[in-house]
Scaffold this active site. Structure first.
Site, PDB file in Angstrom:
ATOM      1  N   TRP A   1       0.844  -1.208   0.000  1.00  0.00           N
ATOM      2  CA  TRP A   1       0.000   0.000   0.000  1.00  0.00           C
ATOM      3  C   TRP A   1       0.873   1.250   0.000  1.00  0.00           C
ATOM      4  O   TRP A   1       0.529   2.254  -0.581  1.00  0.00           O
ATOM      5  CB  TRP A   1      -0.922  -0.010   1.222  1.00  0.00           C
TER       6      TRP A   1
ATOM      7  N   ASP B   1      -4.794  -1.683   6.979  1.00  0.00           N
ATOM      8  CA  ASP B   1      -5.065  -2.982   6.357  1.00  0.00           C
ATOM      9  C   ASP B   1      -4.692  -4.079   7.365  1.00  0.00           C
ATOM     10  O   ASP B   1      -4.303  -5.182   6.997  1.00  0.00           O
ATOM     11  CB  ASP B   1      -4.210  -3.110   5.072  1.00  0.00           C
TER      12      ASP B   1
ATOM     13  N   LYS C   1      -9.834  -1.824   6.823  1.00  0.00           N
ATOM     14  CA  LYS C   1     -10.380  -3.153   6.535  1.00  0.00           C
ATOM     15  C   LYS C   1     -11.202  -3.585   7.750  1.00  0.00           C
ATOM     16  O   LYS C   1     -10.809  -3.323   8.896  1.00  0.00           O
ATOM     17  CB  LYS C   1      -9.213  -4.113   6.317  1.00  0.00           C
TER      18      LYS C   1
HETATM   19  C1  LIG Z   1      -2.432  -7.929   5.179  1.00  0.00           C
HETATM   20  S1  LIG Z   1      -0.985  -7.361   5.946  1.00  0.00           S
HETATM   21  C2  LIG Z   1      -0.875  -5.770   5.357  1.00  0.00           C
HETATM   22  C3  LIG Z   1      -0.485  -5.681   3.905  1.00  0.00           C
HETATM   23  C4  LIG Z   1      -0.171  -4.307   3.457  1.00  0.00           C
HETATM   24  N1  LIG Z   1      -1.306  -3.460   3.407  1.00  0.00           N
HETATM   25  C5  LIG Z   1       0.525  -4.346   2.128  1.00  0.00           C
HETATM   26  O1  LIG Z   1      -0.044  -3.890   1.265  1.00  0.00           O
HETATM   27  O2  LIG Z   1       1.639  -4.817   2.003  1.00  0.00           O
HETATM   28  C6  LIG Z   1      -1.400  -7.140   7.617  1.00  0.00           C
HETATM   29  C7  LIG Z   1      -0.336  -6.631   8.432  1.00  0.00           C
HETATM   30  O3  LIG Z   1      -0.848  -6.216   9.685  1.00  0.00           O
HETATM   31  C8  LIG Z   1       0.189  -6.310  10.552  1.00  0.00           C
HETATM   32  N2  LIG Z   1      -0.275  -6.210  11.960  1.00  0.00           N
HETATM   33  C9  LIG Z   1      -1.091  -7.040  12.600  1.00  0.00           C
HETATM   34  N3  LIG Z   1      -1.301  -6.621  13.827  1.00  0.00           N
HETATM   35  C10 LIG Z   1      -0.586  -5.492  13.972  1.00  0.00           C
HETATM   36  C11 LIG Z   1      -0.395  -4.590  14.989  1.00  0.00           C
HETATM   37  N4  LIG Z   1      -0.991  -4.783  16.206  1.00  0.00           N
HETATM   38  N5  LIG Z   1       0.380  -3.535  14.809  1.00  0.00           N
HETATM   39  C12 LIG Z   1       0.980  -3.368  13.639  1.00  0.00           C
HETATM   40  N6  LIG Z   1       0.836  -4.178  12.634  1.00  0.00           N
HETATM   41  C13 LIG Z   1       0.046  -5.229  12.800  1.00  0.00           C
HETATM   42  C14 LIG Z   1       0.824  -7.619  10.222  1.00  0.00           C
HETATM   43  O4  LIG Z   1       2.152  -7.655  10.684  1.00  0.00           O
HETATM   44  C15 LIG Z   1       0.734  -7.628   8.765  1.00  0.00           C
HETATM   45  O5  LIG Z   1       1.926  -7.264   8.156  1.00  0.00           O
END
Ligand SMILES: C[S@@+](CC[C@H](N)C(=O)[O-])C[C@H]1O[C@@H](n2cnc3c(N)ncnc32)[C@H](O)[C@@H]1O
Length: 700
Positions: free
Chosen positions: A58, A117, A157
């Protein structure tokens, strides 16, 4: 065992491959691209925070679509590989530390867009996962409320769970416009949905309870109950969760939905609707859109349901309109056809009227002209002899009765009239060669006898056909004179007795021309025919020698100058020099034949040239023969004939001086013989020419 096909999330779909090809770090990049295409929030943004941004797909998209030198900050639990012009923070977005890190980066700045996301580590169970996600979304909203500028956009999301609606409600408290959508790049089987909250209201005070899951979702439930209370219908029975059913994902059949008392309530509990009845699935109301929505009911809010209903109605109306328009179109076409027909009829009528008018005008003009001619005594009443098209009655070849001809020449105008009116069959023809039109009016009796004799001869020998050409002016004058005596006088004047008939000689032409071109001159000519030289052999009984003598010397000179005669002679020569029609036709035929030959030779030559099997030499030989056959070969070389010297025998003769090109040695005797033959031929031709000339002079 074969390799198991990957299904669902594990499947590498087109967006996966597209991301690989285009260099995006994740297939999620296309979700943001599609969301931005729809809501256009990146183009105007100058600062952006992307929460849960790893691996950075993103961020790449934001960096691409946002104006150059915009501030872009990415936060994730895991480190994000550096991206040009992007600040990457490794933080947990649910912590205060993350908030402070962001504050540090942004200072006093506010951002235009906050993206989220975030997807928590899932796998424990659905309830837990759904709650974690809702919690993460709430935390993301909290950060957004901290750093968003007024009017800013929050894109997040959300997983469709029981917390989906409460979340939406909370978003609506902070933003002017809240819209949920599922981009194409988001897998259908995924419970995720994206909510775009536009127009951040930036309230002065924000109650932290909004971001406390316990309070937040409770608040919404209360709110939802309040809304239900507003519905005047009987309260639906509180159902609660079915015993033993620990999942939040419910699939129902389409038949159950149709049987449901309250479809809206039914839909609020359903995650998916299956088409258990094939008839229902193939029903015309079951559009692709309906099927798609049934797969993921949570995508639909009340608004969507209302829209779907409205759409259905609209479609119905459209169909009816279409039906109407088809029948209307048919009617219109029929009307148009009718109009066209009418127009065509009108055009035809107009053409007909115009044609009639033209004809009437022409007729009137002809009548007027004829009246004028009659008034000028050029025509007989009711008959136009000035009609150039009908020259048959003046044609010698059309007169078939000698007696009638004699009568005419004697001046019997009744017969002439009859001939003109076609009452009597006074015409005769020779071979039907009507091209050579002539007049016989200006012949005396002897001439006529002679002509009749000639006609008989001509009938016998068609090859000796002769053309008699007379001038029409004479007969028109004959009728014009309307007087036998005057006619006889004129005849004598033009063709003195004893002389042979002048068949269109130069003198006659010059005289005729004088008569035709001037009324006065013709009158003078007629007047002048009453003179002392005028006599009649029948009336005067005189000795034969006297008549002969009179014939020789008592001739009135014809009023035609020598120059005029010469002029007409020259004209005759010119006319005679012209190729006759048949010659011209033959020439044209020859030319056509030549062209045809050339064309076919060309085709053959092309075929030969394009043949690959034969060699160049062979080709040349074939081409030569083709062109030779077509008569297009090389022109014959000019050969000079050289007479062999006496006694040279079989010796090789040297090229004589002054002789160029090919030469041939011939026998001297042979050359003399040839010349003699040529001379003889020439003499024969000359004698024929002289005979012809004499015949011409005597008017044959
Ligand atoms: C679907 S991925 C995001 C993809 C991103 N939008 C991209 O385009 O590359 C979801 C991300 O949320 C992150 N995540 C989950 N919980 C989190 C938190 N509490 N704080 C920060 N990041 C978090 C995960 O590490 C993961 O990389």
């Amino acid at each position: 065992m074969g390799k198991k096909l990957k299904v669902g999330k594990t499947r590498k779909d087109k967006f996966y491959h597209l991301a690989k090809e285009t260099g995006y770090r994740s297939r999620s990049s296309f979700k943001l691209i599609q969301l931005n295409r729809k809501f256009q929030f990146l183009q105007k943004a100058r600062a952006l925070v992307d929460l849960c941004a790893a691996p950075g797909g993103w961020l790449q998209v934001a960096s691409k679509f946002m104006p150059v030198s915009s501030l872009i900050i990415g936060v994730d639990l895991v480190p994000i590989k550096s991206i040009p012009n992007v600040v990457a923070l490794t933080e947990d977005i649910t912590t205060e530390k993350c908030r402070q890190a962001l504050r540090k980066e942004l200072q006093t700045w506010k951002v235009d867009v906050v993206l989220n996301d975030g997807a928590p580590n899932v796998g424990a169970n659905w309830v837990h996962d759904a709650f974690s996600q809702a919690h993460l979304t709430l935390m993301a909203l909290k950060l957004a409320c901290d750093f968003l500028a007024k009017g800013g956009t929050f894109v997040t999301k959300v997983f469709r769970s029981k917390d989906y609606q409460p979340l939406l409600w909370i978003f609506q408290q902070f933003f002017k416009k809240v819209q949920a959508t599922k981009p194409q790049a988001s897998r259908n089987e995924s419970a995720e949905i994206f909510v775009i909250c536009q127009g951040y209201l930036a309230p002065d005070k924000i109650d932290n309870k909004f971001f406390d899951p316990k309070h937040a979702f409770k608040e919404v439930e209360v709110q939802a109950k309040a809304i239900k209370d507003l519905v005047p219908l009987k309260k639906p029975k509180a159902e609660g969760y079915t015993d033993g059913d620990l999942t939040l994902y419910h699939t129902f059949s389409a038949t159950a939905f149709l049987k449901a008392d309250n479809p809206v309530d039914f839909l609020s509990k359903a995650n998916e609707i299956n088409f258990d009845n094939p008839e229902l699935e193939s029903h015309e109301a079951t559009s692709d859109e309906v099927i798609e929505c049934c797969r993921d009911i949570k995508v639909l809010g009340r608004k969507e349901l209302r829209d779907a209903e409205e759409k259905k109605e609209e479609k119905k109306e459209e169909k009816e309109k279409k039906k109407m328009t088809v029948s209307e179109k048919k009617e219109e076409e029929a009307e148009l056809e009718e109009e066209e027909m009418e127009q065509k009829l009108a055009e035809l009528k107009a053409e007909e009227v115009a044609e009639l008018r033209r004809k009437k005008k022409k007729l009137l003009k002809e009548r007027r002209k004829q009246r004028e001619r009659v008034a000028l005594k050029m025509d007989l009443p009711g008959v136009s002899i000035a009609d150039g098209n009908d020259s048959s009655m003046f044609s010698l070849v059309t007169i078939n009765k000698a007696a009638a001809l004699c009568e005419i020449t004697k001046g019997d105008m009744k017969l002439a009239d009859a001939m003109v009116e076609g009452e009597e069959d006074l015409y005769f023809s020779d071979d039907g060669d009507s091209d050579e039109v002539s007049l016989v009016s200006d012949l005396d009796d002897d001439d006529l006898d002679e002509i009749i004799e000639k006609q008989k001869e001509m009938a016998k020998d068609k090859a000796a056909k002769k053309k008699y050409v007379f001038h029409s002016v004479s007969l028109s004058l004959c009728i014009y004179l309307d007087c036998l005596d005057q006619w006889q006088d004129f005849k004598r004047c033009v063709f003195p007795p004893g002389k042979r008939a002048r068949i269109m000689n130069a003198e006659g032409l010059a005289l005729g021309c004088q008569i035709a071109t001037s009324k006065k001159r013709s009158r003078d000519l007629v007047d002048g025919s009453f003179h002392r030289q005028d006599y009649s052999e029948d009336q005067c009984e005189v000795p034969e020698w006297f008549v002969d003598d009179e014939k020789k010397h008592r001739n009135k000179p014809i009023p035609v100058t020598k120059e005029m005669v010469e002029e007409y002679k020259a004209k005759w020569k010119e006319i005679n020099a012209r190729p006759i029609k048949r010659v011209a036709e033959a020439k044209a035929r020859k030319k056509r034949r030549m062209l045809k030959k050339m064309e076919s030779a060309k085709k053959k030559a092309e075929a030969v040239v394009n043949t690959v099997d034969i060699g160049e030499r062979e080709k040349m030989a074939q081409l030569k023969s083709i062109y030779k056959k077509a008569g297009l070969g090389k022109e014959k070389r000019e050969v000079t004939y050289v007479v062999a010297k006496k006694g040279s025998g079989t010796k090789r003769v040297r090229r004589p001086g002054g002789v160029k090109g090919q030469f041939k040695v011939v026998d001297g005797r042979m050359k003399k013989d040839m010349r003699g033959m040529q001379r003889k031929e020439q003499k024969k031709k000359e004698s024929i020419y002289i005979v012809c000339k004499r015949h011409e002079e005597v008017g044959e």
